[in-house]
Design an enzyme around this catalytic site. Sequence first.
Site, PDB file in Angstrom:
ATOM      1  N   GLU A 162     -17.733  -3.164  24.995  1.00  0.00           N
ATOM      2  CA  GLU A 162     -16.971  -4.403  25.157  1.00  0.00           C
ATOM      3  C   GLU A 162     -15.736  -4.459  24.257  1.00  0.00           C
ATOM      4  O   GLU A 162     -14.650  -4.834  24.701  1.00  0.00           O
ATOM      5  CB  GLU A 162     -17.862  -5.624  24.887  1.00  0.00           C
TER       6      GLU A 162
ATOM      7  N   HIS B  31     -28.976 -14.340  25.648  1.00  0.00           N
ATOM      8  CA  HIS B  31     -27.931 -14.171  26.648  1.00  0.00           C
ATOM      9  C   HIS B  31     -27.285 -15.485  27.077  1.00  0.00           C
ATOM     10  O   HIS B  31     -26.368 -15.476  27.896  1.00  0.00           O
ATOM     11  CB  HIS B  31     -28.497 -13.461  27.882  1.00  0.00           C
TER      12      HIS B  31
ATOM     13  N   HIS C  65       0.840  -1.197   0.000  1.00  0.00           N
ATOM     14  CA  HIS C  65       0.000   0.000   0.000  1.00  0.00           C
ATOM     15  C   HIS C  65       0.881   1.254   0.000  1.00  0.00           C
ATOM     16  O   HIS C  65       1.235   1.764   1.066  1.00  0.00           O
ATOM     17  CB  HIS C  65      -0.910  -0.002   1.221  1.00  0.00           C
TER      18      HIS C  65
END
Length: 671
Positions: free
Chosen positions: A416, A478, A36
């Site tokens: 999270e 959950h 790149h």
Amino acid sequence: MNIPVRDIHDQVSHRDMANAIRFLAIDAVEKAKSGHPGMPMGMADVATVLFSRFLKFDASDPAWPDRDRFVLSAGHGSMLLYALLHLTGNDDVTLDEIKAFRQWGSKTPGHPEYGHTKGVETTTGPLGQGLATAVGMALAERLLNARYGDAVVDHFTYVIAGDGCLMEGISHEAISLAGHLKLSKLIVLFDDNQISIDGATSLSCSDDQVARFTASGWNATRVDGHDPEAVAAAIAQAKLSDRPSLIACRTKIGFGSPKVEGTEKAHGAPLGPEEIEKTRAALGWPHGPFEVPEAIVARWREIGSRGKPAHVAWTERLGKLDAITRASFENALAGKLSGGYEAALQALVQKFSAEKPSIATRQASQLTIDAIVPASPNILGGSADLTHSNLTHAKGTASVKPNDYSGSYIHYGIREFGMAAAMNGIALHGGFVPFGGTFLVFADYNRPAIRLAALMGVRVIHVMTHDSIGLGEDGPTHQPVEHVASLRAIPNLLVFRPADAIETAQAWDCALKSEHRPSVLALSRQALPTLPRDGTDTSNPVARGAYLVVDPGRRDVTLIATGSEVALALDAACKLEGIGIKAAVVSAPCFELFAEQPAQYRDSVLGKAPRVGIEAAIASDWYRWIGDNGEFVGMTGFGASAPAGVLYQKFGITAEAVVDAAHRAIKRSQH
């Protein structure tokens, strides 16, 4: 030939120095036929200003603890970093290594890799994670500073991030947390080239990044990224801010290329020989491939050694600390647990052994944290807004707050992924062993950062509670059923699912002593009984991954279980004994550690009798341990909303089901 410093400054311009970066990147990508070039070409001016005027570092010692951290979040532009490391005199990145870009065994892989190349602060490439990891580094600097003072901890964290980094969702979590905590020593240089792989960023994004960062509590400004004085003024101003800073540097990707400058074509492909020659002419760089004039190299090497006096002065200040403070600081940086840790842990294990509590393993984890954090203050806790469910806050410890970094517990908020990446940054920075909590089902949010931790080999500990259908009424959204298996699939990650309070404390011990691996502790919501044990054995059987809880001698069947299902296996073994079938019971809290044991030990645990695996999760890799002819008692699909006891009955995870499975396994082995 040694060129006098004054002559170097007279001969070498900013443009010369930036072009050296550009053409090392161009030539390396061309030789590799892969890479790149566009980002290094576009950000060479910004990087030159940063390294030549601001970055505090000593190229002869890339691990100097009080160096400024530099994170290339846009890791695809790795040749920008490699060129800088080479030019400033990093002995790991020689010209031969530049020429070996992206080749087997080179120090210059396609994306920067921590631990592979000196001077690379973190592995980057998955966009956004570098920025989020840098937040952890900047936080660790403030936390260490609060404990040891400006004399030995006083440095900045700089990030180069691209459009992709800021489009990734993790960037929101990271900038929000950094803004809230007022991490004023974090400065992000945004490569605002308005190009992504598909084309102009306007195809998919209309965000005003300056307004966005400002809304998150940052100091934010825009500059021309090809105006070195404007960039320098912005960095100087950012260093004075009481908030983290974003400098949006408007640049041209592929700067200098007549054909691809400012287009997506500059992003991820070699320019080609013809375009390279045109670019050399356009930028006034008449030198051949990999050629950098001696005066330019000398100027860069001077920059690489500019930090030596600061390094020496820091070493002198460190030496003036009293012996206890200095030892504490150096041990913290080395990641050592304090001298009181072992005694605290052993006392807790003995207490559990004597009292034989019937408690959830998340509660046992809380008691372990309460015991070890005061004994080893460099253990740094936190949770993603589930503190009272994960039970991760050690008693008596203060929370980290904006402008008050003396605490040892971090409220990460409902972030999270950002938490997991920040913990990686804290571990990489040094000074702390971080752990953070959430529900196991949300491991999907953490997973990319957990994978990077495993790839880098850094010690972070993920406390993941509510580990099965045993959490009950919250239902299948959950209840993790596939998560333990998916985490076990990550190389170099330890996944613990302890069966009682003692195993939980011992799993913590294993995780804390695994200096080059991250760990996951999968903990129960429901209470679990203490397993029967030989009271004279003071070893840590969890460190062996699996061990015999019940050894009947000659065995007819082996029941292997983890976590909450070990008690169920013990119940089944009693029922089998009542009908004359001798069952061995194995607790297997960590498959990874068990796989690393000598074959003789594994054989002694597993035995030659038919095997039954028991886990309230999908089977996945269980067949490695139970064999193709083994039986598995567990989940085959998602859970449901009901009390835990009802769910175990409805899904057939019962002692009776294990007895039936044992009969089938024995019968099959007889044919």
